[in-house]
Design a protein around this motif. Structure first.
Motif, PDB file in Angstrom:
ATOM      1  N   LEU A  32       0.845  -1.202   0.000  1.00  0.00           N
ATOM      2  CA  LEU A  32       0.000   0.000   0.000  1.00  0.00           C
ATOM      3  C   LEU A  32       0.878   1.249   0.000  1.00  0.00           C
ATOM      4  N   PRO A  33       0.528   2.254  -0.806  1.00  0.00           N
ATOM      5  CA  PRO A  33       1.363   3.457  -0.958  1.00  0.00           C
ATOM      6  C   PRO A  33       1.107   4.462   0.162  1.00  0.00           C
ATOM      7  N   VAL A  34       1.599   4.125   1.353  1.00  0.00           N
ATOM      8  CA  VAL A  34       1.330   4.970   2.523  1.00  0.00           C
ATOM      9  C   VAL A  34       1.840   6.398   2.308  1.00  0.00           C
ATOM     10  N   VAL A  37      -0.523   8.417   0.044  1.00  0.00           N
ATOM     11  CA  VAL A  37      -1.768   8.769   0.743  1.00  0.00           C
ATOM     12  C   VAL A  37      -1.500   9.838   1.800  1.00  0.00           C
ATOM     13  N   ARG A  38      -0.370   9.708   2.468  1.00  0.00           N
ATOM     14  CA  ARG A  38      -0.018  10.671   3.522  1.00  0.00           C
ATOM     15  C   ARG A  38       0.077  12.081   2.938  1.00  0.00           C
ATOM     16  N   ALA A  41      -3.420  13.248   1.947  1.00  0.00           N
ATOM     17  CA  ALA A  41      -4.312  13.505   3.087  1.00  0.00           C
ATOM     18  C   ALA A  41      -4.167  14.955   3.557  1.00  0.00           C
ATOM     19  N   VAL A  42      -2.931  15.446   3.526  1.00  0.00           N
ATOM     20  CA  VAL A  42      -2.672  16.847   3.851  1.00  0.00           C
ATOM     21  C   VAL A  42      -3.042  17.744   2.668  1.00  0.00           C
ATOM     22  N   LEU A  45      -6.735  18.719   2.377  1.00  0.00           N
ATOM     23  CA  LEU A  45      -7.187  19.765   3.298  1.00  0.00           C
ATOM     24  C   LEU A  45      -6.614  21.124   2.891  1.00  0.00           C
ATOM     25  N   ASP A  46      -5.387  21.117   2.386  1.00  0.00           N
ATOM     26  CA  ASP A  46      -4.801  22.388   1.952  1.00  0.00           C
ATOM     27  C   ASP A  46      -5.524  22.931   0.725  1.00  0.00           C
ATOM     28  N   ARG A  47      -5.901  22.039  -0.165  1.00  0.00           N
ATOM     29  CA  ARG A  47      -6.538  22.521  -1.403  1.00  0.00           C
ATOM     30  C   ARG A  47      -8.017  22.844  -1.194  1.00  0.00           C
ATOM     31  N   ALA A 234      -5.890   1.773  -1.940  1.00  0.00           N
ATOM     32  CA  ALA A 234      -5.972   1.309  -0.548  1.00  0.00           C
ATOM     33  C   ALA A 234      -7.413   0.977  -0.194  1.00  0.00           C
ATOM     34  N   PRO A 235      -7.658  -0.228   0.299  1.00  0.00           N
ATOM     35  CA  PRO A 235      -9.031  -0.632   0.625  1.00  0.00           C
ATOM     36  C   PRO A 235      -9.652   0.193   1.747  1.00  0.00           C
ATOM     37  N   GLY A 236      -8.836   0.619   2.704  1.00  0.00           N
ATOM     38  CA  GLY A 236      -9.380   1.303   3.880  1.00  0.00           C
ATOM     39  C   GLY A 236      -9.813   2.729   3.611  1.00  0.00           C
ATOM     40  N   LEU A 237      -9.523   3.246   2.407  1.00  0.00           N
ATOM     41  CA  LEU A 237     -10.059   4.562   2.068  1.00  0.00           C
ATOM     42  C   LEU A 237     -11.559   4.468   1.795  1.00  0.00           C
ATOM     43  N   TYR A 267     -14.262  12.891   2.687  1.00  0.00           N
ATOM     44  CA  TYR A 267     -12.858  13.243   2.906  1.00  0.00           C
ATOM     45  C   TYR A 267     -11.942  12.302   2.132  1.00  0.00           C
TER      46      TYR A 267
END
Lengths: 392, 392
Positions: A32-34, A37-38, A41-42, A45-47, A234-237, A267
């Motif tokens: 998984l491409p952590v 995604v990290r 994720a920021v 919110l910035d955009r 990622a499945p957990g998204l 989100y």
């Protein structure tokens, strides 16, 4: 097997130490491409500011719909605009929503035999009748589907929906042949049979491109194509999307749950939009394809080496699964304790059918490194031999 | 009114310039804690690694369930363990799941009259009959509920579920009186009527603590309490939770959609876990409470100043809504064009009832700064006078 360690007990499936768990058909957490995604994720919110975490449009964030439309047009050759795309909470959520919107009590829902076991669980939560239609090495037997629909009509019953995984099937590993795709679309148009096309494995093609989606072949057909980021990102998204004829999209949007809560993954959907905009996604898919192709190759070779005569399977050209037919007289459930005693497990075939037929089993090659897969195949071969020796 | 600007068109409701949109009952985006979420979005990936974005446990991430249990025990006085809590995708998703699991075709689902309009939309997606039960200034009329259930039973029908917002009601702004809560729980136990307690506004209490939840009052009663982070943290995360008797929890977990996809908001749920662990959440709620209390106070005072005789409402002690009864003979739908011509809008009461009664309207005070609320109340007063003058 190290991949699932240290996940703080938050994941759905827990691996037993010393067992190659071929039963779990999910992406390897180690792949998984952590970092992607990290950053996204920021970046989301910035955009988008508070818009990323407000109630979202029912259709999903325009930025993600735009990215999906652009990718689809480029890769699948069917022109599609952002307005044509709906964002979903993954294919399980989308399937559930489709059943809420499109099924009525007493309807028949057609599925392949075998079909994805957990989709069967979703369908069974609705007051409908499930009828299986066989598949073979070229996917769903469309002539049998036609016969089934005629028989149902003669009985005064109506097949309203078909749930199908035509590309890199779960569990069977096969894809629907092109001529059959066209015939299936004709049938669907003639009978206004809504096809729920679960297309979650499309990007994980190991021997050239995936066949065209049913949705892409015929804009006029009643097809609801369920796409997903669960296997490729990622499945957990819990983010996927829906392509469908405009009248079907409108019915999906009129779902009370979506009207109330807005986009079901707001989100996470903005995070996926940022991943796609950032440009690392295509490269990541190429890496995934190489990694899973290598695993497929190792497992297939090891099965050919270690399984006794009487076992057979189709080599999958994509996806996560090998569907293994056992020697005559040996059921998967009978085999299971022999396998577990030798440190290997799998999903018995009966789980994937409404009729309980248990002559096959499903092996997933997504979760383990090649060496583990080879060990698992060797142990499975030993288990089959032992079970055959023990047979009465 | 600047709050909704610059959200990149991604939000569910779009405000018209120059109109005070009392219709939209959602948190003010300007009050969303973007910085808290931003830090937690990274913190979740740093702490849980790929587990934050893998298929999650059906029950939800243990870290979040632990935080919710801790908060509930501390604030509501009912001991609860992490294992007793299920994570949901927000109350709309949870309500949809509860209907899938607990309702059968032809069942009666009881609702308050009025009830939350979009919950009505979710319920109407199921093949059930909706029956309204009146409420007054002390909440649901529990004696009328008893009568309704007796009448239904005499007709051979069964009331299986009650959907209720007993605390800071949407749209009515009232809370169920304590004696009625106890009587309702007795009725539910006697008739095994499953109560779906939508408890989304609990933390937004402006005049002392909220009354105890139905769930907290009686561990043996068939109550499914739906809690949410949508109003106190951010709606677009789509994260809430469910407290329920263990047999009801088990039935909710046996839902095919959750068995297939795992936790419906896995990544967002780990983000919420980090927000709660980081310690800024309680302070944020205090700030929200102060901000929304001030808005409530301004709107209530301005309505008292500007509305003509014949209008009435109960001052809400929490939540987002004032439920305004119009002078005799004036319907909300008749009033609406008079209001919109003067730059103010609202949700007509008929939306919140299955019988179409339109003598009331809903005003939400969550989305605007105090000055806008005061302007909106003044315009509404003018609109009511104008509509009364125009009446035949």
């Amino acid at each position: 097997m190290a991949a699932m360690r240290d996940l703080q007990g938050s994941t759905q499936n827990v691996l037993r130490p010393g067992v190659v768990e071929f039963a779990f058909g999910e992406p390897d957490p180690a792949l998984l491409p952590v970092a992607l995604v990290r950053a996204a994720a920021v970046g989301a919110l910035d955009r988008f500011g508070p818009g990323a975490i407000s109630y979202g449009q029912e259709e999903g964030p325009p930025a993600l719909r735009e990215q999906i439309a652009r990718r689809t047009a480029a890769r699948e050759g069917r022109a599609v605009a952002a307005d044509d795309v709906l964002v979903s909470g993954g294919n399980s959520q989308a399937l559930d929503q489709a059943l809420t919107v499109f099924s009525a009590p007493g309807d028949v829902v057609l599925v392949e035999a075998p079909t994805y076991s957990l989709a069967l669980g979703i369908i069974r939560d609705y007051p409908v009748d499930v009828v299986g239609v066989p598949l073979d090495g070229q996917g769903l037997d469309v002539a049998a589907l036609d016969d089934t629909m005629r028989r149902l009509r003669a009985e005064g019953r109506r097949a309203r929906l078909l749930y199908t995984v035509p590309t890199f099937h779960n569990p069977a590993g096969v894809s629907l042949e092109l001529g059959r795709r066209r015939r299936l679309l004709e049938l669907a148009r003639d009978h206004e049979l809504i096809i729920l096309e679960d297309d979650v494995y499309r990007e994980l093609a190991y021997d050239g491109d995936a066949p065209p989606a049913l949705w892409a072949l015929d804009p006029a057909a009643p097809v609801v194509r369920l796409g997903s980021f669960s296997k490729t990102l990622a499945p957990g998204l819990r983010v996927g999307w829906i392509d469908a004829r405009s009248d079907l999209r409108e019915r999906l949007l009129a779902c009370g749950m979506v009207e109330s809560g807005g986009c079901v993954s707001q989100y996470a959907a903005t995070v996926v939009a940022r991943v796609l905009e950032d440009g690392g996604y295509d490269g990541h898919i190429l890496e995934l394809r190489a990694a899973y192709r290598a695993r497929r190759d190792v497992l297939v070779a090891a099965l050919r080496e270690h399984l006794p005569a009487g076992c057979s399977f189709h080599e999958p050209a994509g996806g996560f699964f090998v569907w293994l037919a056992l020697p005559a007289g040996l059921s998967a459930t009978t085999l299971l304790p022999f396998a577990e005693a030798r440190g290997v497990s799998f999903a018995p075939g009966a789980r994937f059918r409404s009729d309980g037929d248990d002559r096959c089993l499903r092996l997933a090659f997504s979760l383990y490194e090649p060496q583990d897969l080879a060990d698992g195949a060797r142990r499975l071969g030993e288990a089959v031999r032992a079970a055959l020796r023990a047979a009465p």
